[in-house]
Design a protein around this motif. Structure first.
Motif, PDB file in Angstrom:
ATOM      1  N   TYR A 277       0.853  -1.184   0.000  1.00 22.44           N
ATOM      2  CA  TYR A 277       0.000   0.000   0.000  1.00 22.44           C
ATOM      3  C   TYR A 277       0.886   1.229   0.000  1.00 22.44           C
ATOM      4  O   TYR A 277       1.847   1.303   0.770  1.00 22.44           O
ATOM      5  N   GLN A 278       0.580   2.194  -0.866  1.00 26.38           N
ATOM      6  CA  GLN A 278       1.301   3.467  -0.852  1.00 26.38           C
ATOM      7  C   GLN A 278       1.030   4.125   0.490  1.00 26.38           C
ATOM      8  O   GLN A 278      -0.113   4.335   0.869  1.00 26.38           O
ATOM      9  N   SER A 279       2.076   4.434   1.262  1.00 23.59           N
ATOM     10  CA  SER A 279       1.888   5.012   2.589  1.00 23.59           C
ATOM     11  C   SER A 279       2.384   6.448   2.686  1.00 23.59           C
ATOM     12  O   SER A 279       2.019   7.150   3.625  1.00 23.59           O
ATOM     13  N   ALA A 280       3.198   6.871   1.745  1.00 24.61           N
ATOM     14  CA  ALA A 280       3.712   8.236   1.686  1.00 24.61           C
ATOM     15  C   ALA A 280       4.412   8.379   0.340  1.00 24.61           C
ATOM     16  O   ALA A 280       4.697   7.375  -0.317  1.00 24.61           O
ATOM     17  N   PRO A 281       4.708   9.609  -0.073  1.00 27.97           N
ATOM     18  CA  PRO A 281       5.460   9.747  -1.325  1.00 27.97           C
ATOM     19  C   PRO A 281       6.770   8.953  -1.253  1.00 27.97           C
ATOM     20  O   PRO A 281       7.549   9.116  -0.317  1.00 27.97           O
ATOM     21  N   GLY A 282       6.944   8.050  -2.183  1.00 24.42           N
ATOM     22  CA  GLY A 282       8.168   7.254  -2.236  1.00 24.42           C
ATOM     23  C   GLY A 282       8.246   6.152  -1.199  1.00 24.42           C
ATOM     24  O   GLY A 282       9.301   5.554  -1.016  1.00 24.42           O
ATOM     25  N   GLN A 283       7.148   5.843  -0.522  1.00 21.52           N
ATOM     26  CA  GLN A 283       7.175   4.835   0.536  1.00 21.52           C
ATOM     27  C   GLN A 283       5.937   3.947   0.462  1.00 21.52           C
ATOM     28  O   GLN A 283       4.840   4.434   0.207  1.00 21.52           O
ATOM     29  N   VAL A 284       6.153   2.640   0.700  1.00 22.13           N
ATOM     30  CA  VAL A 284       5.034   1.711   0.745  1.00 22.13           C
ATOM     31  C   VAL A 284       5.075   0.911   2.044  1.00 22.13           C
ATOM     32  O   VAL A 284       6.133   0.724   2.652  1.00 22.13           O
ATOM     33  N   LEU A 285       3.891   0.478   2.463  1.00 22.57           N
ATOM     34  CA  LEU A 285       3.733  -0.438   3.576  1.00 22.57           C
ATOM     35  C   LEU A 285       3.480  -1.806   2.977  1.00 22.57           C
ATOM     36  O   LEU A 285       2.531  -1.988   2.208  1.00 22.57           O
ATOM     37  N   GLY A 286       4.332  -2.769   3.291  1.00 23.32           N
ATOM     38  CA  GLY A 286       4.167  -4.130   2.819  1.00 23.32           C
ATOM     39  C   GLY A 286       3.682  -5.015   3.947  1.00 23.32           C
ATOM     40  O   GLY A 286       4.287  -5.027   5.016  1.00 23.32           O
ATOM     41  N   LEU A 287       2.591  -5.721   3.720  1.00 23.18           N
ATOM     42  CA  LEU A 287       2.085  -6.691   4.686  1.00 23.18           C
ATOM     43  C   LEU A 287       2.385  -8.070   4.115  1.00 23.18           C
ATOM     44  O   LEU A 287       1.818  -8.462   3.098  1.00 23.18           O
ATOM     45  N   PHE A 288       3.312  -8.773   4.749  1.00 24.87           N
ATOM     46  CA  PHE A 288       3.876 -10.013   4.233  1.00 24.87           C
ATOM     47  C   PHE A 288       3.372 -11.174   5.088  1.00 24.87           C
ATOM     48  O   PHE A 288       3.462 -11.116   6.318  1.00 24.87           O
ATOM     49  N   ASP A 289       2.836 -12.210   4.466  1.00 26.88           N
ATOM     50  CA  ASP A 289       2.443 -13.395   5.215  1.00 26.88           C
ATOM     51  C   ASP A 289       3.642 -13.853   6.048  1.00 26.88           C
ATOM     52  O   ASP A 289       4.760 -14.001   5.544  1.00 26.88           O
ATOM     53  N   ALA A 290       3.432 -14.060   7.342  1.00 22.47           N
ATOM     54  CA  ALA A 290       4.523 -14.335   8.278  1.00 22.47           C
ATOM     55  C   ALA A 290       5.362 -15.540   7.863  1.00 22.47           C
ATOM     56  O   ALA A 290       6.599 -15.475   7.849  1.00 22.47           O
ATOM     57  N   GLU A 291       4.705 -16.656   7.537  1.00 23.79           N
ATOM     58  CA  GLU A 291       5.462 -17.847   7.138  1.00 23.79           C
ATOM     59  C   GLU A 291       6.227 -17.606   5.835  1.00 23.79           C
ATOM     60  O   GLU A 291       7.372 -18.034   5.693  1.00 23.79           O
ATOM     61  N   ALA A 292       5.607 -16.915   4.890  1.00 22.76           N
ATOM     62  CA  ALA A 292       6.271 -16.628   3.612  1.00 22.76           C
ATOM     63  C   ALA A 292       7.475 -15.706   3.823  1.00 22.76           C
ATOM     64  O   ALA A 292       8.490 -15.843   3.137  1.00 22.76           O
ATOM     65  N   LEU A 293       7.365 -14.771   4.766  1.00 26.74           N
ATOM     66  CA  LEU A 293       8.505 -13.884   5.053  1.00 26.74           C
ATOM     67  C   LEU A 293       9.674 -14.692   5.610  1.00 26.74           C
ATOM     68  O   LEU A 293      10.821 -14.498   5.195  1.00 26.74           O
ATOM     69  N   ASP A 294       9.404 -15.601   6.539  1.00 31.60           N
ATOM     70  CA  ASP A 294      10.477 -16.431   7.076  1.00 31.60           C
ATOM     71  C   ASP A 294      11.154 -17.239   5.973  1.00 31.60           C
ATOM     72  O   ASP A 294      12.383 -17.356   5.934  1.00 31.60           O
TER      73      ASP A 294
END
Length: 148
Positions: free
Chosen positions: A41-58
């Protein structure tokens, strides 16, 4: 290293709950989604918030460790006026967030803030701080609080 943060990634246990909260509840638009893995999700100019599935991130980090438990941080949004703090917290609660601290004056003169936890565990501070502003170039400026 340049002093830039372009992506803030948070591990979450339930991407569907995250999507319901951010998209259906708050009206955010995903910038990119890989179903079952990550949402941006775009959270600010030039910045995004990524929500990553916990197991997939590991798995993505790949060192065999568990890095998928957020804690010890908040995301924050500074709004233009104190009334908007109340309205935003109300909207977040209707979307499924838990209010941890009702909107109230803070220790900083003129500041109003609240804390809420979204359905996947991310704690947000929703605030109005009149001594904080963002210039046209995106730079954050802290003004001295009024003395009177």
């Amino acid at each position: 290293m340049d002093q830039d943060v372009h992506i803030i990634t948070v591990a979450v246990d339930d991407l569907d709950a995250a999507r319901r909260f951010y998209v259906s509840g708050l009206g955010w638009r995903p910038l990119f989604e890989e179903p079952g893995e990550i949402q941006f999700y775009q959270s600010a100019p030039g910045q995004v918030l990524g929500l990553f599935d916990a197991e997939a991130l590991d798995v993505d980090i790949g060192d065999g460790g568990v890095h998928s438990r957020p804690g010890g941080f908040t995301l924050a949004q500074n709004l233009h006026d104190a009334d908007l703090v109340h309205r935003t917290v109300d909207r977040m609660e209707r979307a499924g967030a838990t209010i941890l601290k009702q909107p109230q004056p803070a220790a900083v003169p003129g500041m109003m803030h609240a804390y809420v936890r979204d359905p996947v565990g991310i704690v947000w501070e929703i605030a109005h701080n009149p001594g904080w502003r963002i210039d046209d170039d995106g730079a954050v400026v802290f003004d001295a609080p009024d003395a009177g």
